[in-house]
Design an enzyme around this catalytic site. Structure first.
Site, PDB file in Angstrom:
ATOM      1  CD  GLU A 151      -2.565   1.412   2.539  1.00 14.63           C
ATOM      2  OE1 GLU A 151      -3.064   0.443   3.128  1.00 14.63           O
ATOM      3  OE2 GLU A 151      -2.610   2.577   2.992  1.00 14.63           O
ATOM      4  CB  SER A 286       0.307  -3.294   8.183  1.00 13.42           C
ATOM      5  OG  SER A 286       0.397  -2.074   8.851  1.00 13.42           O
TER       6      SER A 286
HETATM    7  S1  SF4 Z   1      -7.824  -2.156   6.232  1.00 19.53           S
HETATM    8 FE1  SF4 Z   1      -9.542  -2.693   4.907  1.00 19.53          FE
HETATM    9  S2  SF4 Z   1     -10.938  -0.899   4.869  1.00 19.53           S
HETATM   10 FE2  SF4 Z   1      -8.917  -0.263   5.655  1.00 19.53          FE
HETATM   11  S3  SF4 Z   1      -7.854   0.490   3.833  1.00 19.53           S
HETATM   12 FE3  SF4 Z   1      -7.221  -1.643   4.117  1.00 19.53          FE
HETATM   13  S4  SF4 Z   1      -8.643  -2.837   2.870  1.00 19.53           S
HETATM   14 FE4  SF4 Z   1      -9.533  -0.776   3.118  1.00 19.53          FE
END
Ligand code: SF4
Length: 379
Positions: A151, A286
């Protein structure tokens, strides 16, 4: 209405489970899994690939692989199947954490359509939009995140296409960055300290005059707040109280709702007089690792990826965040009645795994109440 974050008590008699009010699958993960399995069902005979792990959960990824889906990269971007083996018309699913603009372009150049099979979570896209807004106002984007996490790599790529960008992984790196902002260190040392974490052409003399902070959606809320506050103070120190907003884009954090809810629920359950905590989730997740960190501050915490790790009422195999490996602990259940156990799971963990843990613990005790009768009132 104020949300209720107090844990749910499941009283089995000799042991009690205090279940986090919010835990497990988030919107983004459910959406990604749904798209992936729907694609498999609707496109029989098509070659289907995943850019990397769909989400950080071994069971979900194993299920996808068992359905014939193949992974192009591992979690750190290392090639498992070369892109030149792809053919136009193949399907490549982009996971919930999104991907870099460079990879998207490479796929499009190979004739692969990415829009339809893109499962990027809208909360990750929100971070990209926020960084774009910061960039439009000529601020450099500082990303608080794990530099190798998919990410953060994706967010960095999107941010860097609009403005100079740099990733800081923790407070130590934020302090290092502040020393460069305050010109306490040589400009050259910036490039060494942040190697692989700054955008091409980053000019340390020019690009640290105006900054804004965004973060990976799954960071620890208290860390993210502390880093943003610290960098704001750095800009105040350098440019003065009156001028600081010219130099610091004062925006709220970009943690997602699931991260906030799951962390707040853990903070609430830690107010009870529990004996230990069990956190279920993928070891490379994470958001799950931050739940473990919160628990570890207060009591013995065991990070497991499924109930199989609970070997017996005496032994448990669990992941050690510092050593980055599974270790064996003995006598993890105290000899007292009732034993009070906090239980939660990360955003990429199916609820069935949490249920599996409860059933495993049930098997160690002469319980006075059955699982089913306890959950009846919640149904
Ligand atoms: S934890 Fe889940 S809701 Fe939060 S950004 Fe990641 S995929 Fe999206």
């Amino acid at each position: 209405m104020k949300k209720d974050f107090s844990p749910t008590l499941l009283d089995f008699g000799p042991f009690q489970i205090l279940l986090a009010r919010h835990f497990g699958f988030c919107y983004g993960v459910e959406n990604a899994i749904d798209i992936a399995f729907r694609t498999i069902e609707e496109k029989p005979g098509k070659r289907i690939f995943l850019l990397s792990e769909m989400i950080h959960n071994p069971q979900v990824n194993t299920d996808l692989q068992a359905s014939g889906v193949r992974f192009l990269q591992d979690n750190y971007g290392k090639t498992l199947i070369p892109f030149d083996e792809l053919k136009p018309g193949d399907i490549v699913l982009i996971p919930a954490f999104g991907t870099t603009l460079e990879i998207e372009k490479r796929l499009n150049d190979l004739g692969i359509q990415t829009e339809k099979y893109n499962t990027t979570c809208p909360f990750v896209e929100k971070v990209w939009n926020r960084s774009e807004a910061i960039a439009k106002n000529n601020y450099t984007v500082v990303i608080h995140g794990k530099p190798k996490h998919e990410e953060t790599r994706a967010t960095f790529s999107h941010a860097a296409s609009n403005a100079p960008s740099v990733v800081v992984k923790d407070m130590a790196e934020a302090i290092e960055l502040s020393r460069h902002i305050l010109e306490e260190k040589s400009p050259e040392s910036f490039y060494e300290a942040f190697k692989g974490q700054y955008s091409e052409g980053f000019d340390v003399k020019k690009d640290l005059q105006r900054i804004g902070v965004v973060n990976q959606t799954t960071m620890l809320a208290s860390d993210t707040q502390a880093i943003a506050d610290f960098l704001k103070q750095t800009m105040i120190k350098k440019f003065g109280e009156q001028n600081f907003d010219e130099h610091f884009a004062d925006t709220r954090d970009t943690l997602c709702y699931a991260t906030n809810d799951n962390q707040t629920s853990v903070t609430e359950m830690l107010k009870t007089d529990a004996d230990l905590a069990i956190v279920v989730g993928g070891y490379n997740s994470s958001n799950t690792s931050h739940l473990v960190e919160l628990c570890e501050e207060k009591l013995p915490a065991y990070f497991i990826n499924d109930e199989e790790k609970i070997l017996s009422n005496k032994e448990i195999l669990h992941y050690d965040l510092r050593r980055k490996e599974e270790i064996l602990s003995v006598d993890y259940l105290p000899e007292k009645i009732p034993v009070k156990i906090l239980l939660t799971s990360g955003a990429s963990c199916p609820d069935a795994l949490v249920e599996g843990v409860i059933r495993k613990l049930e098997s160690f005790y002469p319980i006075t109440k059955q699982h089913e009768s306890l959950i009846e009132k919640f149904q």
